[in-house]
Design an enzyme around this catalytic site. Structure first.
Site, PDB file in Angstrom:
ATOM      1  N   HIS A   1      26.835 -12.237 -20.135  1.00  0.00           N
ATOM      2  CA  HIS A   1      28.068 -11.510 -19.861  1.00  0.00           C
ATOM      3  C   HIS A   1      28.733 -12.107 -18.617  1.00  0.00           C
ATOM      4  O   HIS A   1      28.131 -12.927 -17.931  1.00  0.00           O
ATOM      5  CB  HIS A   1      27.774 -10.019 -19.622  1.00  0.00           C
ATOM      6  CG  HIS A   1      26.865  -9.840 -18.441  1.00  0.00           C
ATOM      7  ND1 HIS A   1      25.487  -9.881 -18.558  1.00  0.00           N
ATOM      8  CD2 HIS A   1      27.122  -9.684 -17.115  1.00  0.00           C
ATOM      9  CE1 HIS A   1      24.946  -9.738 -17.351  1.00  0.00           C
ATOM     10  NE2 HIS A   1      25.919  -9.624 -16.457  1.00  0.00           N
TER      11      HIS A   1
ATOM     12  N   HIS B   1      31.912 -16.414 -14.303  1.00  0.00           N
ATOM     13  CA  HIS B   1      30.912 -17.220 -14.998  1.00  0.00           C
ATOM     14  C   HIS B   1      29.963 -16.299 -15.759  1.00  0.00           C
ATOM     15  O   HIS B   1      29.913 -15.101 -15.503  1.00  0.00           O
ATOM     16  CB  HIS B   1      30.117 -18.085 -14.016  1.00  0.00           C
ATOM     17  CG  HIS B   1      29.219 -17.283 -13.132  1.00  0.00           C
ATOM     18  ND1 HIS B   1      29.682 -16.600 -12.023  1.00  0.00           N
ATOM     19  CD2 HIS B   1      27.888 -17.019 -13.217  1.00  0.00           C
ATOM     20  CE1 HIS B   1      28.670 -15.959 -11.453  1.00  0.00           C
ATOM     21  NE2 HIS B   1      27.571 -16.198 -12.156  1.00  0.00           N
TER      22      HIS B   1
END
Length: 177
Positions: free
Chosen positions: A38, A118
């Site tokens: 995620h 990220h």
């Protein structure tokens, strides 16, 4: 309970992750389960259960429009001594993370000074692997897993177990239309 705020990746992107992880998989690093990958907007850490409802109410006031995002590129933190391998994320994640920061500041959570959108793919347990990993990462650094529309973010609970973390959604927050 241990909590964080995140944007989940779509299933079609998650399905591509194992092939990328194979490019650098080796002893001395721990791959993240592709189903758990995620984009973290804010890590809250340990939160008292009695505060969760107030945090949910504060996050419900975050306003954002749906936006296009792209998962592209593989890189590493912090540099020569690699500790984390990640997938890059482009799109206005920083604006959303700032809005989350603002909503949660009254609860004593510090603002993130260095946000970088990220998705963590692996954690390196043996820093002596940095040179080998850098070479392997160069082969996948230009990967492009495609675009998707971010229409929601989630407050998640993370329970650490010997087999890895278990994530549970506490609340979902949708974009304003």
């Amino acid at each position: 309970m241990r909590c964080f705020v995140a944007v989940d990746l779509p299933e079609e992107i998650k399905r591509e992750i194992p092939a990328i992880q194979q490019a650098f998989a080796m002893n001395g690093l721990k791959l993240v389960d592709p189903n758990l990958v995620h984009i973290t907007l804010k890590f809250l850490g340990e939160v008292e259960e009695r505060r969760v409802d107030d945090i949910v109410n504060a996050l419900a006031r975050v306003r954002f429009s749906p936006f296009q995002a792209r998962i592209t590129g593989v890189g590493a933190f912090p540099g020569r001594s690699i500790r984390v391998i990640w997938l890059g994320a482009t799109g206005p994640f920083e604006e959303l993370a700032r809005a989350v920061d603002t909503a949660l500041e009254p609860f004593g959570f510090e603002r993130d000074k260095k946000f970088s959108a990220h998705a963590t793919l692996a954690r390196v347990k043996d820093p002596s692997l940095s040179r080998i990993l850098a070479e392997r990462l160069s082969g996948v650094s230009e990967v492009d897993l495609g675009a998707f529309t971010v229409e929601r973010f989630v407050l998640k609970k993370s329970t650490l177990t010997p087999r890895g973390p278990v994530y549970e959604d506490i609340a979902e927050f949708r974009a304003s239309q």
